[in-house]
Design a protein around this motif. Structure first.
Motif, mmCIF file in Angstrom:
data_model
loop_
_atom_site.group_PDB
_atom_site.id
_atom_site.type_symbol
_atom_site.label_atom_id
_atom_site.label_comp_id
_atom_site.label_asym_id
_atom_site.label_seq_id
_atom_site.Cartn_x
_atom_site.Cartn_y
_atom_site.Cartn_z
ATOM 1 N N ALA A 19 -95.152 -7.800 -65.178
ATOM 2 C CA ALA A 19 -95.084 -8.982 -64.733
ATOM 3 C C ALA A 19 -94.528 -10.177 -65.893
ATOM 4 O O ALA A 19 -94.890 -9.872 -66.976
ATOM 5 C CB ALA A 19 -96.367 -9.493 -64.241
ATOM 6 N N TYR A 66 -99.505 -12.465 -61.984
ATOM 7 C CA TYR A 66 -100.498 -12.712 -60.825
ATOM 8 C C TYR A 66 -102.055 -12.618 -61.484
ATOM 9 O O TYR A 66 -102.377 -11.969 -62.005
ATOM 10 C CB TYR A 66 -100.358 -11.403 -59.912
ATOM 11 C CG TYR A 66 -101.675 -11.106 -59.182
ATOM 12 C CD1 TYR A 66 -102.340 -11.811 -58.343
ATOM 13 C CD2 TYR A 66 -101.719 -9.612 -59.367
ATOM 14 C CE1 TYR A 66 -103.451 -11.459 -57.548
ATOM 15 C CE2 TYR A 66 -102.843 -9.306 -58.398
ATOM 16 C CZ TYR A 66 -103.740 -9.942 -57.858
ATOM 17 O OH TYR A 66 -104.655 -9.333 -57.222
ATOM 18 N N SER A 90 -104.142 -2.136 -54.985
ATOM 19 C CA SER A 90 -104.277 -2.934 -56.206
ATOM 20 C C SER A 90 -102.981 -3.690 -56.294
ATOM 21 O O SER A 90 -101.805 -3.607 -56.046
ATOM 22 C CB SER A 90 -103.957 -1.723 -57.534
ATOM 23 O OG SER A 90 -103.912 -2.539 -58.636
ATOM 24 N N GLY A 91 -103.444 -5.069 -56.402
ATOM 25 C CA GLY A 91 -102.509 -6.173 -56.037
ATOM 26 C C GLY A 91 -101.086 -5.849 -56.413
ATOM 27 O O GLY A 91 -100.167 -5.742 -55.897
ATOM 28 N N SER A 92 -100.968 -5.578 -57.967
ATOM 29 C CA SER A 92 -99.639 -5.654 -58.577
ATOM 30 C C SER A 92 -99.015 -4.565 -57.898
ATOM 31 O O SER A 92 -97.692 -4.064 -58.364
ATOM 32 C CB SER A 92 -99.771 -5.793 -60.118
ATOM 33 O OG SER A 92 -100.595 -4.676 -60.558
ATOM 34 N N ARG A 115 -95.598 -4.215 -56.096
ATOM 35 C CA ARG A 115 -94.180 -4.654 -56.905
ATOM 36 C C ARG A 115 -93.597 -3.255 -57.476
ATOM 37 O O ARG A 115 -92.407 -3.541 -58.046
ATOM 38 C CB ARG A 115 -94.322 -5.563 -58.055
ATOM 39 C CG ARG A 115 -95.102 -7.150 -57.551
ATOM 40 C CD ARG A 115 -95.066 -8.193 -58.589
ATOM 41 N NE ARG A 115 -95.482 -7.386 -59.693
ATOM 42 C CZ ARG A 115 -96.669 -7.978 -60.694
ATOM 43 N NH1 ARG A 115 -97.223 -8.966 -60.212
ATOM 44 N NH2 ARG A 115 -97.321 -7.366 -61.433
ATOM 45 N N SER A 118 -109.675 -6.129 -64.302
ATOM 46 C CA SER A 118 -108.915 -7.188 -63.776
ATOM 47 C C SER A 118 -109.558 -7.689 -62.427
ATOM 48 O O SER A 118 -109.399 -8.871 -61.913
ATOM 49 C CB SER A 118 -107.384 -6.780 -63.500
ATOM 50 O OG SER A 118 -107.161 -5.544 -62.570
ATOM 51 N N HIS A 158 -109.727 -11.609 -61.996
ATOM 52 C CA HIS A 158 -109.244 -12.424 -60.911
ATOM 53 C C HIS A 158 -110.392 -13.303 -60.460
ATOM 54 O O HIS A 158 -110.055 -14.239 -60.029
ATOM 55 C CB HIS A 158 -108.571 -11.549 -59.698
ATOM 56 C CG HIS A 158 -107.344 -10.860 -60.082
ATOM 57 N ND1 HIS A 158 -106.386 -11.300 -60.165
ATOM 58 C CD2 HIS A 158 -107.113 -9.587 -60.484
ATOM 59 C CE1 HIS A 158 -105.418 -10.398 -60.396
ATOM 60 N NE2 HIS A 158 -105.742 -9.228 -60.659
ATOM 61 N N ALA A 191 -103.313 -7.426 -68.529
ATOM 62 C CA ALA A 191 -104.690 -7.440 -69.065
ATOM 63 C C ALA A 191 -105.379 -6.584 -69.835
ATOM 64 O O ALA A 191 -106.147 -5.634 -69.731
ATOM 65 C CB ALA A 191 -105.315 -7.685 -67.626
HETATM 66 O O1 PMV Z 1 -103.211 -5.608 -59.938
HETATM 67 P P1 PMV Z 1 -104.246 -6.085 -60.851
HETATM 68 O O2 PMV Z 1 -105.459 -6.247 -59.730
HETATM 69 O O3 PMV Z 1 -104.745 -4.936 -61.718
HETATM 70 O O4 PMV Z 1 -104.095 -7.217 -61.378
HETATM 71 C C1 PMV Z 1 -103.021 -7.383 -62.479
HETATM 72 C C2 PMV Z 1 -102.960 -8.461 -63.062
HETATM 73 C C3 PMV Z 1 -101.743 -8.588 -64.423
HETATM 74 O O5 PMV Z 1 -101.397 -7.224 -64.460
HETATM 75 C C4 PMV Z 1 -102.603 -9.235 -65.415
HETATM 76 C C5 PMV Z 1 -100.660 -9.269 -63.933
HETATM 77 C C6 PMV Z 1 -99.796 -8.895 -63.084
HETATM 78 O O6 PMV Z 1 -99.152 -9.763 -62.257
HETATM 79 O O7 PMV Z 1 -99.466 -7.612 -63.225
#
Ligand code: PMV
Length: 359
Positions: free
Chosen positions: A28, A32, A164-166, A169, A222, A226, A314
């Protein structure tokens, strides 16, 4: 329930088979950090899709006679049974089941492997969850008589997000936006979309060398991080800042202005970690070597006029970002000045990529 991704009547049946997808990691640029509801982001983010850091997942499926209460599966990492992965994948299946109810009628065997070492501190959740989601969507596509490519990609990203949110993408590249942004057409809370505007050639071949500073388990996941944005003193300002940074990047991507790019990207990385340091409880994921590397990058830039910069996810690892034409000089800089701050001198050379593919 998001109606647009609800399952329709399936027009076909499939008995057994297997499908393989390769899906990349992403890094990113606007971060996020903070979510609500079912994995919805508090602010829009944008990432470079990577290429060399990827997961290859094969999903073997076999129809069972009776629909099971829970999805039945085994998971293998690098050909070895990996029971540690089961709880996360099981939670993922439960979450996506309302959207792909056919999964209950199958037994699965998931074979997965990463191009990067599992314990490298590089999150495999983005590449892993997106690869698995694509395999499931491939099955769903076989069950329908017709499915548009747009629907396939959007729903694959939608399912990945629930894992997993990211991860949402990681389906396409080179730049993917997730979350609603007023100036970015088609940007969506529910799934990632390909950045739709002009991208200067400076950014379509950007390089990312990932310095493996700390390969250990993260002290704070993470998910917990969050969560700590709820009631965080700076949350509201931070979410607005991300919107503004993304607006600025639209011009940057068009003009190719790497100086402005650096300002936004490094500030985003430090802000992400500042949020961690100012939450309650507070925590620090950077290590002394992370700071050493950052200082060396700044000094190198000052002395040479290079356009190298850093970002962080993170964790303690540093992503070193630079334009392709500086590749040789930056490799030399990394070998002579930065690799000594990595665990066992390890780093991974990567660059902007174009998304997942069927193998
Ligand atoms: O997808 P998660 O819940 O592991 O969150 C990732 C968050 C960051 O990598 C820190 C930022 C991002 O946008 O990828």
């Amino acid at each position: 329930m998001e109606i647009q991704f609800a399952s329709k009547e399936y027009s076909k049946t499939i008995k057994d088979g297997s499908v393989t997808y390769q899906s990349p990691s992403n890094i990113a640029l606007v971060k996020y950090w903070g979510k609500y509801g079912e994995q919805l982001p508090q602010n829009p983010s944008i990432s470079f899709t990577l290429s060399n850091c990827h997961t290859v997942t094969t999903l073997h499926y076999k129809k069972t006679d009776n629909a099971n209460e829970n999805v039945t599966f085994e998971v293998f990492l690098d050909q070895k049974l990996a029971p540690d992965f089961k709880p996360k994948i099981s939670a993922f299946f439960n979450r996506i089941e309302p959207y792909v109810p056919f999964i209950k009628a199958y037994e699965f065997c998931i074979e997965t492997s990463n191009s990067f070492p599992h314990s490298s501190g590089i999150a495999s959740s983005a590449s892993g969850m997106s690869a698995l989601s694509l395999c499931i969507m491939d099955m769903e596509r076989q069950l329908y008589s017709e499915m548009s490519d747009d629907y396939f990609r959007q729903k694959a990203s939608f399912l990945s997000r629930l894992g997993s949110g990211s991860a949402c993408r990681s389906i396409e590249g080179p730049l993917v936006v997730w979350g609603k942004h007023a100036e970015i057409e088609n940007s969506d809370l529910l799934f990632g979309t390909l950045y739709p505007y002009e991208i200067h050639p400076n950014f379509t071949r950007y390089q990312d060398t990932i310095l493996l500073v700390d390969k250990g388990e993260k002290q704070v996941s993470s998910t917990v991080g969050h969560g700590l944005m709820h009631g965080h003193d700076y949350a509201k300002t931070r979410f607005l800042q991300a919107q503004k940074n993304l607006s600025t990047l639209i011009d940057v991507f068009k003009s190719g202005d790497t100086d402005q790019f650096i300002k936004i990207v490094e500030s985003e990385a430090l802000t992400l970690h500042a949020m961690m340091m100012t939450s309650h409880p507070y925590f620090i994921l950077m290590k002394p070597n992370t700071l050493e590397i950052i200082n060396r990058i700044w000094a190198y830039r000052e002395n040479t006029g290079s356009h190298v910069c850093f970002t962080l996810d993170a964790g303690a690892n540093v992503h070193v970002l630079y334009p392709e034409h500086e590749k040789e000089a930056i490799h030399e800089f990394i070998n002579s000045q930065l690799s000594k701050f990595c665990q066992n001198g390890q780093y991974i050379d990567d660059h902007v990529g174009y998304g997942a593919k069927k193998v």
